[in-house]
Structure formats: C-alpha cells, structure tokens
Design an enzyme around this catalytic site. Structure first.
Site, PDB file in Angstrom:
ATOM      1  N   GLY A   1       0.795  -1.225   0.000  1.00 36.97           N
ATOM      2  CA  GLY A   1       0.000   0.000   0.000  1.00 36.97           C
ATOM      3  C   GLY A   1       0.824   1.268   0.000  1.00 36.97           C
ATOM      4  O   GLY A   1       0.365   2.318  -0.439  1.00 36.97           O
TER       5      GLY A   1
ATOM      6  N   HIS B   1      44.423 -11.185  14.371  1.00 33.86           N
ATOM      7  CA  HIS B   1      44.949 -10.161  15.277  1.00 33.86           C
ATOM      8  C   HIS B   1      45.340  -8.932  14.467  1.00 33.86           C
ATOM      9  O   HIS B   1      45.899  -9.080  13.384  1.00 33.86           O
ATOM     10  CB  HIS B   1      46.184 -10.708  16.008  1.00 33.86           C
ATOM     11  CG  HIS B   1      46.848  -9.694  16.878  1.00 33.86           C
ATOM     12  ND1 HIS B   1      46.321  -9.298  18.090  1.00 33.86           N
ATOM     13  CD2 HIS B   1      47.988  -8.958  16.700  1.00 33.86           C
ATOM     14  CE1 HIS B   1      47.122  -8.390  18.631  1.00 33.86           C
ATOM     15  NE2 HIS B   1      48.136  -8.172  17.805  1.00 33.86           N
TER      16      HIS B   1
ATOM     17  N   GLU C   1      11.659   7.571  31.282  1.00 38.92           N
ATOM     18  CA  GLU C   1      11.431   6.122  31.194  1.00 38.92           C
ATOM     19  C   GLU C   1      10.705   5.655  32.456  1.00 38.92           C
ATOM     20  O   GLU C   1      11.084   6.023  33.565  1.00 38.92           O
ATOM     21  CB  GLU C   1      12.801   5.422  31.028  1.00 38.92           C
ATOM     22  CG  GLU C   1      12.843   3.954  31.350  1.00 38.92           C
ATOM     23  CD  GLU C   1      11.950   3.084  30.456  1.00 38.92           C
ATOM     24  OE1 GLU C   1      11.898   3.310  29.239  1.00 38.92           O
ATOM     25  OE2 GLU C   1      11.295   2.173  31.015  1.00 38.92           O
TER      26      GLU C   1
ATOM     27  N   ASP D   1       6.439  -8.694  11.900  1.00 39.60           N
ATOM     28  CA  ASP D   1       5.955  -8.031  13.125  1.00 39.60           C
ATOM     29  C   ASP D   1       4.507  -8.374  13.450  1.00 39.60           C
ATOM     30  O   ASP D   1       4.117  -8.393  14.613  1.00 39.60           O
ATOM     31  CB  ASP D   1       6.069  -6.506  12.974  1.00 39.60           C
ATOM     32  CG  ASP D   1       7.505  -6.015  13.090  1.00 39.60           C
ATOM     33  OD1 ASP D   1       8.423  -6.862  13.165  1.00 39.60           O
ATOM     34  OD2 ASP D   1       7.707  -4.793  13.082  1.00 39.60           O
TER      35      ASP D   1
ATOM     36  N   GLY E   1       7.167   1.720  21.994  1.00 42.27           N
ATOM     37  CA  GLY E   1       6.939   0.382  21.464  1.00 42.27           C
ATOM     38  C   GLY E   1       6.140   0.413  20.173  1.00 42.27           C
ATOM     39  O   GLY E   1       5.729   1.483  19.693  1.00 42.27           O
TER      40      GLY E   1
ATOM     41  N   LYS F   1      19.936   3.989  11.012  1.00 40.73           N
ATOM     42  CA  LYS F   1      21.389   3.780  11.059  1.00 40.73           C
ATOM     43  C   LYS F   1      22.138   4.830  10.237  1.00 40.73           C
ATOM     44  O   LYS F   1      23.261   5.217  10.562  1.00 40.73           O
ATOM     45  CB  LYS F   1      21.748   2.370  10.585  1.00 40.73           C
ATOM     46  CG  LYS F   1      21.743   1.369  11.721  1.00 40.73           C
ATOM     47  CD  LYS F   1      20.362   0.954  12.158  1.00 40.73           C
ATOM     48  CE  LYS F   1      19.936   1.122  13.531  1.00 40.73           C
ATOM     49  NZ  LYS F   1      18.600   0.649  13.826  1.00 40.73           N
TER      50      LYS F   1
ATOM     51  N   GLY G   1      13.845   2.427  25.421  1.00 41.40           N
ATOM     52  CA  GLY G   1      14.115   1.189  24.676  1.00 41.40           C
ATOM     53  C   GLY G   1      15.113   1.499  23.567  1.00 41.40           C
ATOM     54  O   GLY G   1      15.637   2.616  23.484  1.00 41.40           O
TER      55      GLY G   1
HETATM   56  C1  LIG Z   1      13.130   3.509  14.036  1.00 40.75           C
HETATM   57  C2  LIG Z   1      13.169   2.008  13.868  1.00 40.75           C
HETATM   58  C3  LIG Z   1      14.390   1.365  13.859  1.00 40.75           C
HETATM   59  C4  LIG Z   1      14.446  -0.007  13.690  1.00 40.75           C
HETATM   60  N1  LIG Z   1      15.673  -0.611  13.689  1.00 40.75           N
HETATM   61  C5  LIG Z   1      15.748  -1.941  13.518  1.00 40.75           C
HETATM   62  C6  LIG Z   1      17.013  -2.587  13.461  1.00 40.75           C
HETATM   63  O1  LIG Z   1      18.058  -1.955  13.573  1.00 40.75           O
HETATM   64  N2  LIG Z   1      17.038  -3.925  13.256  1.00 40.75           N
HETATM   65  C7  LIG Z   1      15.883  -4.660  13.125  1.00 40.75           C
HETATM   66  O2  LIG Z   1      15.960  -5.869  12.933  1.00 40.75           O
HETATM   67  N3  LIG Z   1      14.676  -4.077  13.182  1.00 40.75           N
HETATM   68  C8  LIG Z   1      14.580  -2.738  13.368  1.00 40.75           C
HETATM   69  N4  LIG Z   1      13.358  -2.139  13.388  1.00 40.75           N
HETATM   70  C9  LIG Z   1      12.151  -2.994  13.281  1.00 40.75           C
HETATM   71  C10 LIG Z   1      11.922  -3.382  11.815  1.00 40.75           C
HETATM   72  O3  LIG Z   1      11.786  -2.220  11.042  1.00 40.75           O
HETATM   73  C11 LIG Z   1      10.672  -4.256  11.707  1.00 40.75           C
HETATM   74  O4  LIG Z   1      10.831  -5.372  12.564  1.00 40.75           O
HETATM   75  C12 LIG Z   1      10.474  -4.767  10.294  1.00 40.75           C
HETATM   76  O5  LIG Z   1      10.344  -3.713   9.380  1.00 40.75           O
HETATM   77  C13 LIG Z   1       9.218  -5.657  10.236  1.00 40.75           C
HETATM   78  O6  LIG Z   1       9.053  -6.130   8.942  1.00 40.75           O
HETATM   79  P1  LIG Z   1       7.631  -6.568   8.401  1.00 40.75           P
HETATM   80  O7  LIG Z   1       7.847  -6.983   6.993  1.00 40.75           O
HETATM   81  O8  LIG Z   1       6.999  -7.486   9.339  1.00 40.75           O
HETATM   82  O9  LIG Z   1       6.731  -5.248   8.442  1.00 40.75           O
HETATM   83  P2  LIG Z   1       6.926  -3.783   7.867  1.00 40.75           P
HETATM   84  O10 LIG Z   1       8.351  -3.507   7.581  1.00 40.75           O
HETATM   85  O11 LIG Z   1       6.218  -2.890   8.805  1.00 40.75           O
HETATM   86  O12 LIG Z   1       6.181  -3.832   6.477  1.00 40.75           O
HETATM   87  C14 LIG Z   1       4.806  -4.019   6.372  1.00 40.75           C
HETATM   88  C15 LIG Z   1       4.355  -3.445   5.049  1.00 40.75           C
HETATM   89  O13 LIG Z   1       3.010  -3.832   4.837  1.00 40.75           O
HETATM   90  C16 LIG Z   1       2.330  -2.770   4.195  1.00 40.75           C
HETATM   91  N5  LIG Z   1       0.896  -2.930   4.472  1.00 40.75           N
HETATM   92  C17 LIG Z   1       0.279  -2.965   5.665  1.00 40.75           C
HETATM   93  N6  LIG Z   1      -1.046  -3.174   5.524  1.00 40.75           N
HETATM   94  C18 LIG Z   1      -1.267  -3.290   4.192  1.00 40.75           C
HETATM   95  C19 LIG Z   1      -2.432  -3.500   3.406  1.00 40.75           C
HETATM   96  N7  LIG Z   1      -3.646  -3.666   3.944  1.00 40.75           N
HETATM   97  N8  LIG Z   1      -2.294  -3.510   2.053  1.00 40.75           N
HETATM   98  C20 LIG Z   1      -1.070  -3.346   1.480  1.00 40.75           C
HETATM   99  N9  LIG Z   1       0.051  -3.138   2.173  1.00 40.75           N
HETATM  100  C21 LIG Z   1      -0.040  -3.120   3.515  1.00 40.75           C
HETATM  101  C22 LIG Z   1       2.923  -1.522   4.852  1.00 40.75           C
HETATM  102  O14 LIG Z   1       2.746  -0.393   4.034  1.00 40.75           O
HETATM  103  C23 LIG Z   1       4.391  -1.928   4.989  1.00 40.75           C
HETATM  104  O15 LIG Z   1       5.145  -1.516   3.883  1.00 40.75           O
HETATM  105  C24 LIG Z   1      13.256  -0.758  13.532  1.00 40.75           C
HETATM  106  C25 LIG Z   1      12.018  -0.118  13.528  1.00 40.75           C
HETATM  107  C26 LIG Z   1      11.970   1.253  13.699  1.00 40.75           C
HETATM  108  C27 LIG Z   1      10.644   1.936  13.679  1.00 40.75           C
END
Ligand SMILES: Cc1cc2nc3c(=O)[nH]c(=O)nc-3n(C[C@H](O)[C@H](O)[C@H](O)COP(=O)(O)OP(=O)(O)OC[C@H]3O[C@@H](n4cnc5c(N)ncnc54)[C@H](O)[C@@H]3O)c2cc1C
Length: 464
Positions: A36, A443, A205, A311, A271, A52, A184
């Site tokens: 989307g 090393h 916190e 997630d 969170g 990063k 966090g």
């Molecule tokens: C600031 C920040 C820093 C982070 N740093 C790290 C890190 O260093 N290392 C790490 O491992 N994780 C990190 N994370 C967490 C990581 O970004 C998430 O765990 C990861 O992106 C999850 O992947 P995902 O594919 O489950 O979901 P997402 O990446 O959230 O992707 C879900 C996608 O689904 C799409 N979507 C949702 N509903 C619909 C729908 N109905 N129709 C069409 N599309 C839809 C959304 O638009 C989105 O693009 C961080 C998160 C944040 C916010």
C-alpha cells in the site's frame, strides 16, 4: 473489476513480505505481492536503514566536533557545522537505492507487485484499490505481512510537536530541546543521535533502567555513555501530557512529584504494535496471541493456508526474524519441509556503545533450569579496542556447565553489532567453548575478545 488468480498472495512488502515474495518466485510459485505504501516497509523506509544512516551522520559530526576541541591523536579541525537538510537528502538516497533494489529483485524473479491497499474478503480472496480501479485477487495461500505501527500514548497522540520515530528520521530542522519518551532501543538510538547533532536531550522512562529488556550489566556502559554525552535521564518517571502553555512536558516521578520539562519536540518511542486493523482481517476470525496473529512453528495462522510473518506475528519485532519467516513460508508453500526453530534470533541496539545479544543470558539460562558457566573479556585488554580509542565494554559467553555447549553471547562496545554473525553461527552450529577457544581469530581485532571470553570461561584466558 479486474480479476487475478495466483498461488501465493502476500500482503505487505516489508522485509518479511518481500523476502517471501522473492523466494517463492525463485521456486517457481506464482506470486503476487500487494504493497500500500512503499516496498521495503518500515525497515527500509522509516526504520532500520534510515535510523542507522542518521546515527552514522551524527557520529561523524560528533567526531568532527571532537577534533575541533582537542584530539590526543594530534588532529586539528575548525568548528564544524551540519546542514541537516543535506543529511536527510543523503539518507533518503540510500533508502531509494535499497527500496528500488527490492522492486527490481521481485520483478527479476517473476513476482508481480500490485501497488495499493489490500482488503481481506475471505481466506482466499483479497481486493486491492489501485487508483480508481479495484483488483480482486484469488489465491491458494494468503500471507499476512502487514508489519507494525508505533504505539501512541492515548492522552498525547502523534501530531504537532509530538512525533514518532518516522518524523524523527526526517527532521526539517533540529529541535533545540528534545524529550524522548521510552528508553528502549529506538528511543535511545535516536536520542543519542540527536544529542550528537547538538540538541539538548532528556529521556523519560517508566522503569528504573535504560534498555530494560537487556540485562543490567550489559546496559551499564550505555548508561555511562548517556551521562557522559549529557543526555538527561528521568528514570522511574511517567509522562502526564503536554502542559497547556505548550513546549513543556508534564512528568510524574515514582514519588508522585510532578514537574515539567522544556520540550520543543517530544519523541514518543514506547513500542510498536502489530498492524491487524483496518484491512478486514477480523473477517477471518484468526486466533490471536495478544495483539499479534497467533502462528505455529511454520507461521501458519489458525485458518488453513493463511500464514502470518514478521511483526504482525509478534515478538521479537525485528527485520531479520521476519525475513527468515518469509523465506521459510515460501519454501513450505513450494513443497519443502521446513519449520521455524532458530537456535537464536540476535538483537542489536545501535546505541553508542552498541549492544548485541544472541541466545540466552546467564539469568535466562538459570530461569530455564540450565546450569551454566560464563566468561567475560573486557575490551580494556584488547589491543584493537585501544587503537580505536574504544575500550569500554566487554564480550560475555554463556555455556552449559556439563558439556561446555555455548547457549548465549552478549557484548557491549564499539562496533560489536558485527560480532553478532559469529555469535549466531556458533549457536546454530552447536559450538562448545573449546571450539571457539581453539579457533584462530585474526589479530588485532575486536573478535579476539570472543575467543578470549571462551578461554576465560574455561579458566585459561591468555591476555588477562
Ligand atoms: C526507528 C526504527 C528502527 C528499527 N531498527 C531496527 C534494526 O536496527 N534492526 C531490526 O531488525 N529491526 C529494526 N526495526 C524494526 C523493523 O523495522 C521491523 O521489525 C520490520 O520492518 C518488520 O518487517 P515486516 O515486513 O513485518 O513489516 P513492515 O516492515 O512494517 O512492512 C509491512 C508493510 O506492509 C504494508 N501494508 C500494511 N497493511 C497493508 C495492506 N492492507 N495492504 C497493502 N500493504 C499493507 C505496509 O505499508 C508496509 O510496507 C526498527 C524499527 C523502527 C521503527
């Protein structure tokens, strides 16, 4: 209405969804992925990668400032300044390269990408609004990979000066005073970066500790660094809301005293929650685990041929977990026998110093009833750390007492995120303390602390 049919339909193009799409297409499974917003999801657009990039820019700026004051290395520089608009442009360039790459990879392997928001009709049917049209897609397997969204404080919703990590990653200008709610990893990574960029930063916190999800010994060097950097900590305090006069945040301490903090912006980082609402998911009446979709060890949801990855399937909400789940589900749909049983899912905090954990901490091992021995090696005794002017921190190994099988690793220090690969490999391959202790480590490297911690657990470290 246009109609399409496919074997695998993935909703969401984040790391979980796009990896699932790529792998399924590689294996010849007819695949459609619906996104989307932007391919790459939270991770590439507003999460891991942009954070990063900002952290790196802030570190470089701080280094330049350090040289302008006094450098024991003899480097001299005049007072540096930072053009934040250019920093954001540079960060956006990296994001564009990576998200463009995801689109190319999906296309290269033959997965079809449809841009638009998907609405679930039933377990085999999804409708997607693409501009003025609606596409109806029928599938055999439906993969929910809709990710997560930042949690809001009900009495202080996002908007105006109250921002989420998404806005914090694209500042138009830097606030003079930033208050971060939540210590966090997201709050501290961004709070430290803003401090290095020159903002006054305070962190509020609710618990008595920073990084409360990690063990205290590991977070102590981070706490010391926060204090050294001038980040003001209000631990054991809860946020009450913005003051009516604005630009001040009302806070209550654990003794119930109320005070207010000056705040040009408030970053709420308390969170994230699985994205399960607003796209008809409730029609499937799936079993839930709290707010997340309940899945088994193959990421199957409670309805046949409906899967949930990333997630939306719960903790730990990390990109690499979602990718691993996505790859596995694609392989199962293609007929392979797989299940999700990693020896560990590593986690990193890109604070300064960094923190990395993989497997069990000593306390977790104890709680699991495993009798362990540990070995800790400080970077203070590591030559490479001295040459990097970064002797804070340590590596710790946790192993079973009876057979020396390694069950966990933890480290805190500069660049320790890169040790995560060695940690997880040793756990997946069932390494013992002797295996690591007898492996020749190059090393001078920080990795020598990994070997030395194993030797120390065996009682014969060489360099301490
Ligand atoms: C600031 C920040 C820093 C982070 N740093 C790290 C890190 O260093 N290392 C790490 O491992 N994780 C990190 N994370 C967490 C990581 O970004 C998430 O765990 C990861 O992106 C999850 O992947 P995902 O594919 O489950 O979901 P997402 O990446 O959230 O992707 C879900 C996608 O689904 C799409 N979507 C949702 N509903 C619909 C729908 N109905 N129709 C069409 N599309 C839809 C959304 O638009 C989105 O693009 C961080 C998160 C944040 C916010």
């Amino acid at each position: 209405m246009k109609k399409l049919q496919t074997t695998l339909l993935v909703i969401g193009g984040g790391p979980a969804g796009y990896v699932c799409g790529i792998r399924a297409a590689q294996l010849g499974v007819p695949t459609i992925l619906v996104e989307g917003e932007r391919l790459g999801g939270t991770c590439l657009n507003i999460g891991c990668i942009p954070s990063k990039a900002l952290i790196h820019a802030a570190e470089e700026f701080e280094r330049a400032k350090h040289f302008a004051n006094h450098s024991p290395l003899g480097i001299k520089a005049s007072a540096p300044t930072i053009d934040v608009a250019q920093t954001v442009k540079w960060k956006d360039g990296i994001v564009q390269r990576l998200t463009g790459g995801v689109g190319t990879l999906l296309k290269k392997h033959g997965a079809q990408v449809i841009e638009g928001w998907a609405t679930v009709i039933d377990g085999k049917t999804v409708e997607v609004k693409t501009g003025q049209d609606v596409v109806r897609i029928e599938c055999q397997h439906l993969v929910i990979a809709t990710g997560s969204v930042p949690s809001e404080l009900s009495f202080m919703p996002f908007g105006g000066d109250v921002i989420s990590s998404t806005q914090a990653l694209s500042p138009r200008e830097l606030p003079k005073r930033l208050v971060v709610v939540g210590a966090g990893y997201i709050g501290l990574e961004l709070g430290m970066a803003y401090r290095k960029l020159g903002c006054e930063v305070a962190v509020v916190e609710a618990t008595q500790r920073v990084l409360p999800a990690y063990d205290e010994e590991l977070t102590r060097p981070v706490l010391a660094a926060l204090k050294k950097q001038g980040v003001v900590l209000h631990l054991g305090c809860s946020v009450q809301g913005m003051a009516e006069t604005g630009k001040r945040l009302r806070v209550r301490s654990s003794q119930a005293d109320e005070f207010s903090l000056p705040a040009d912006q408030v970053l709420v980082a308390v969170g994230r929650k699985p994205r399960t609402e607003g796209f008809g998911l409730e029609k499937l009446q799936l079993d839930m685990a709290g707010r997340a979709i309940k899945v088994d060890d193959q990421c199957r949801a409670s309805m046949r041929d409906v899967w949930a990855i990333g997630d939306v399937s719960g903790e730990p909400m990390l990109a690499h977990r979602g990718m691993a789940q996505g790859e596995m589900v694609a392989e199962i749909v293609a007929g392979k026998r797989r299940r999700f049983a990693p020896a560990s899912i590593p986690a990193v905090c890109f604070t300064d110093p960094e923190v990395v954990v993989s497997g069990l901490s000593p306390t977790q091992a104890q709680e699991a009833g495993v009798e362990v021995i540990t070995g800790t090696f400080p970077f203070l005794a590591n030559g490479r750390a001295m040459t990097l002017e970064s002797t804070d921190g340590f590596v710790r190994v946790v192993a079973r007492k009876d057979n020396h099988l390694i069950v966990g690793w933890q480290a805190v220090g500069r660049s320790v995120s890169e040790l995560g690969a060695a940690f997880s490999q040793s756990l997946e391959m069932g390494a013992t303390l002797e295996d690591i202790g007898h492996t020749i480590h190059a090393h001078p490297t920080l990795g020598e602390a990994v070997q030395e911690s194993a030797l120390r657990a065996l009682g014969h470290a060489l360099h301490i």
